[in-house]
Design an enzyme around this catalytic site. Structure first.
Site, PDB file in Angstrom:
ATOM      1  CE1 TYR A  80      25.913  42.051  34.125  1.00  9.88           C
ATOM      2  CE2 TYR A  80      24.770  40.034  33.540  1.00  9.88           C
ATOM      3  CZ  TYR A  80      25.900  40.818  33.494  1.00  9.88           C
ATOM      4  OH  TYR A  80      27.024  40.388  32.831  1.00  9.88           O
ATOM      5  CD  GLN A 113      38.963  46.516  29.754  1.00 12.08           C
ATOM      6  OE1 GLN A 113      39.001  45.324  29.524  1.00 12.08           O
ATOM      7  NE2 GLN A 113      39.923  47.139  30.405  1.00 12.08           N
ATOM      8  CG  ASN A 114      35.333  49.685  34.832  1.00 10.55           C
ATOM      9  OD1 ASN A 114      35.822  48.582  34.573  1.00 10.55           O
ATOM     10  ND2 ASN A 114      35.957  50.607  35.537  1.00 10.55           N
ATOM     11  CB  VAL A 115      28.975  47.629  33.095  1.00  6.46           C
ATOM     12  CG1 VAL A 115      29.499  46.864  31.888  1.00  6.46           C
ATOM     13  CG2 VAL A 115      29.073  46.770  34.352  1.00  6.46           C
ATOM     14  CG  ASP A 116      31.687  51.639  37.346  1.00  5.70           C
ATOM     15  OD1 ASP A 116      31.911  52.750  36.810  1.00  5.70           O
ATOM     16  OD2 ASP A 116      32.613  50.887  37.729  1.00  5.70           O
ATOM     17  CG  HIS A 131      33.343  45.297  28.064  1.00  4.81           C
ATOM     18  ND1 HIS A 131      34.373  44.854  28.869  1.00  4.81           N
ATOM     19  CD2 HIS A 131      33.768  45.081  26.780  1.00  4.81           C
ATOM     20  CE1 HIS A 131      35.365  44.388  28.113  1.00  4.81           C
ATOM     21  NE2 HIS A 131      35.022  44.530  26.851  1.00  4.81           N
ATOM     22  CB  SER A 199      43.778  41.681  34.366  1.00  3.16           C
ATOM     23  OG  SER A 199      42.625  41.376  33.594  1.00  3.16           O
ATOM     24  CB  ALA A 239      43.150  53.523  40.649  1.00  7.44           C
TER      25      ALA A 239
HETATM   26  N1  APR Z   1      44.025  50.197  41.897  1.00  2.00           N
HETATM   27  C1  APR Z   1      44.601  49.877  40.704  1.00  2.00           C
HETATM   28  N2  APR Z   1      44.501  48.666  40.146  1.00  2.00           N
HETATM   29  C2  APR Z   1      43.804  47.738  40.810  1.00  2.00           C
HETATM   30  C3  APR Z   1      43.171  47.988  42.056  1.00  2.00           C
HETATM   31  C4  APR Z   1      43.319  49.288  42.589  1.00  2.00           C
HETATM   32  N3  APR Z   1      42.766  49.640  43.761  1.00  2.00           N
HETATM   33  N4  APR Z   1      42.555  46.858  42.464  1.00  2.00           N
HETATM   34  C5  APR Z   1      42.780  45.945  41.506  1.00  2.00           C
HETATM   35  N5  APR Z   1      43.533  46.467  40.513  1.00  2.00           N
HETATM   36  C6  APR Z   1      43.990  45.847  39.274  1.00  2.00           C
HETATM   37  C7  APR Z   1      44.326  44.389  39.385  1.00  2.00           C
HETATM   38  O1  APR Z   1      45.677  44.235  39.768  1.00  2.00           O
HETATM   39  C8  APR Z   1      44.072  43.898  37.970  1.00  2.00           C
HETATM   40  O2  APR Z   1      45.216  44.096  37.168  1.00  2.00           O
HETATM   41  O3  APR Z   1      42.914  45.922  38.361  1.00  2.00           O
HETATM   42  C9  APR Z   1      42.962  44.823  37.477  1.00  2.00           C
HETATM   43  C10 APR Z   1      41.575  44.205  37.454  1.00  2.00           C
HETATM   44  O4  APR Z   1      41.535  43.217  36.485  1.00  2.00           O
HETATM   45  P1  APR Z   1      40.160  42.522  36.054  1.00  2.00           P
HETATM   46  O5  APR Z   1      39.404  42.130  37.273  1.00  2.00           O
HETATM   47  O6  APR Z   1      40.541  41.471  35.078  1.00  2.00           O
HETATM   48  O7  APR Z   1      39.322  43.662  35.374  1.00  2.00           O
HETATM   49  P2  APR Z   1      39.294  44.107  33.856  1.00  2.00           P
HETATM   50  O8  APR Z   1      40.639  44.047  33.226  1.00  2.00           O
HETATM   51  O9  APR Z   1      38.557  45.393  33.839  1.00  2.00           O
HETATM   52  O10 APR Z   1      38.364  42.991  33.210  1.00  2.00           O
HETATM   53  C11 APR Z   1      37.986  43.154  31.878  1.00  2.00           C
HETATM   54  O11 APR Z   1      36.531  41.262  32.046  1.00  2.00           O
HETATM   55  O12 APR Z   1      35.131  40.609  33.720  1.00  2.00           O
HETATM   56  C12 APR Z   1      35.179  40.991  32.392  1.00  2.00           C
HETATM   57  O13 APR Z   1      33.845  42.250  30.905  1.00  2.00           O
HETATM   58  C13 APR Z   1      34.402  42.264  32.202  1.00  2.00           C
HETATM   59  O14 APR Z   1      35.111  44.477  31.581  1.00  2.00           O
HETATM   60  C14 APR Z   1      35.494  43.317  32.281  1.00  2.00           C
HETATM   61  C15 APR Z   1      36.632  42.600  31.608  1.00  2.00           C
END
Ligand code: APR
EC number: 2.3.1.286
Length: 254
Positions: A80, A113-116, A131, A199, A239
Site C-alpha cells: 500500500y 470502487q477505486n481507492v485513488d 472500497h 469488470s 474511458a
Molecule cells: N477504459 C475503459 N475500461 C477499461 C480501460 C480503459 N482505459 N482499461 C481497462 N478497462 C476495463 C477492463 O476491460 C475491465 O473490464 O476496466 C475493467 C477493470 O476491471 P478490474 O481490474 O476487475 O477492476 P474493478 O472492476 O474496479 O475491480 C473491482 O476488485 O481488485 C479489487 O477491490 C478491488 O475495487 C477493486 C475491485
C-alpha cells in the site's frame, strides 16, 4: 473471493449536488456514475484483472485480506505504500474531467470502487467510496480513528492513541463494503446510470448495477466484459475517449 454470490455487504471475489448556473435548456437529471479501475487506467494506474492475476506483481491474497495483515503486515504495508506513492505521479484523465463537467447541468453522484482520489482531483463534488481510500489510514482496533496517510509511508510503528496498529483505510476482501446502503439509495433514484471501467466481478459492489430503476437510461463503457447486465447499452472503448463523447451529448440535450 467468489463470483456473484454471498452476502450483500461483504466484499468478495477476487450529496450534495452542486448548484450551477444553467447556460442551456438541458433538463436536469440525476446521473449516477459507477466506476472501477478502468476509469483510472489511462492515468497510469493498472487495473487488477488486466495484469494477469497479479496486482502490481503482488498476489491479492498476500496483500489485500485481513489474513494477509495478520500473517505479514510488513508486506501489506509495502504494497500500500507503493500504491499511495504511485498516486503522487498520476493525474486525472479526460474521463474524470468529463464526469465532473456533467455537474454543470445535472445532479451527479459518483460511486467508485477505486481507492485513488482521481475523481476528487478531476473536480467531482459528490463521491462515494465503496472500497476505502488511499488518502487515509485507520486504527486496526478503532476504525473510526483515521488520520491522513503518512507522507513518509505507513510503518508498523504507527499506532493509534489506544495502542492499535494503524492500517490502510482500504476495504479488504472479506471485509464489509463502506457506504453500500447509501449507494443503493442513490442508484434507485437515478435517471441515468453510467458504469465505467469495471469488470463487475467483485461483489457486492458489482450487484449495484441491478439497483437502477427500470426507466433509467443505463450505459456501460469498458474494454471488455464477461457479461452485460440486462437493460444496459455497452459502449466498447477506453474511458478517456468514450466518456467525454457521451458527456458532451448529455450536456447538449440531456
Ligand atoms: N477504459 C475503459 N475500461 C477499461 C480501460 C480503459 N482505459 N482499461 C481497462 N478497462 C476495463 C477492463 O476491460 C475491465 O473490464 O476496466 C475493467 C477493470 O476491471 P478490474 O481490474 O476487475 O477492476 P474493478 O472492476 O474496479 O475491480 C473491482 O476488485 O481488485 C479489487 O477491490 C478491488 O475495487 C477493486 C475491485
Amino acid at each position: 473471493m467468489e463470483p456473484r454470490r454471498s452476502t450483500r455487504f461483504f466484499i468478495f471475489s477476487v450529496a450534495t449536488c452542486r448548484e450551477s448556473v444553467r447556460t442551456s435548456f438541458v433538463k436536469p437529471e440525476k446521473i449516477v456514475v459507477f466506476t472501477g479501475a478502468g476509469v483510472s487506467a489511462e492515468s497510469g494506474l493498472n487495473t487488477f484483472r488486466d495484469s494477469g492475476g497479479l496486482w502490481e506483481n503482488f498476489r491479492i491474497e498476500d496483500v489485500a485480506t485481513p489474513e494477509a495483515w495478520a500473517r505479514d503486515p510488513q508486506l501489506v504495508l509495502d504494497f500500500y505504500n507503493l500504491r499511495r506513492k504511485a498516486l503522487e505521479s498520476v493525474e486525472p484523465n479526460p474521463a474524470h474531467f468529463a464526469i465532473a463537467e456533467l455537474e454543470k447541468e445535472h445532479e451527479v453522484v459518483v460511486i467508485t470502487q477505486n481507492v485513488d482520489d482521481l475523481h476528487e482531483r478531476g473536480g467531482s463534488s459528490n463521491i462515494i467510496h465503496l472500497h476505502g481510500s488511499l488518502l487515509e489510514v485507520k486504527s486496526s482496533i478503532d476504525p473510526t480513528y483515521k488520520i491522513p496517510y503518512p507522507k513518509e509511508g505507513l510503518s508498523l510503528d504507527h499506532r493509534c492513541p489506544r495502542g492499535g496498529r494503524m492500517r490502510p483505510d482500504i476495504v479488504w476482501f472479506g471485509e464489509a463494503v463502506e457506504n453500500f446502503e447509501i449507494a443503493i439509495e442513490q442508484l434507485q433514484q437515478a435517471d441515468k446510470v453510467l458504469v465505467i471501467g469495471t469488470s463487475l466481478s467483485v461483489y457486492p459492489a458489482a450487484g449495484l448495477v441491478h439497483e437502477a430503476p427500470a426507466h433509467a437510461e443505463k450505459t456501460i463503457i469498458a474494454l471488455d466484459l464477461d457479461f452485460i447486465p440486462d437493460d444496459y447499452r455497452f459502449i466498447h472503448g477506453t474511458a478517456g475517449e468514450q466518456v467525454p463523447k457521451l458527456a458532451s451529448k448529455w450536456l447538449e440535450k440531456g
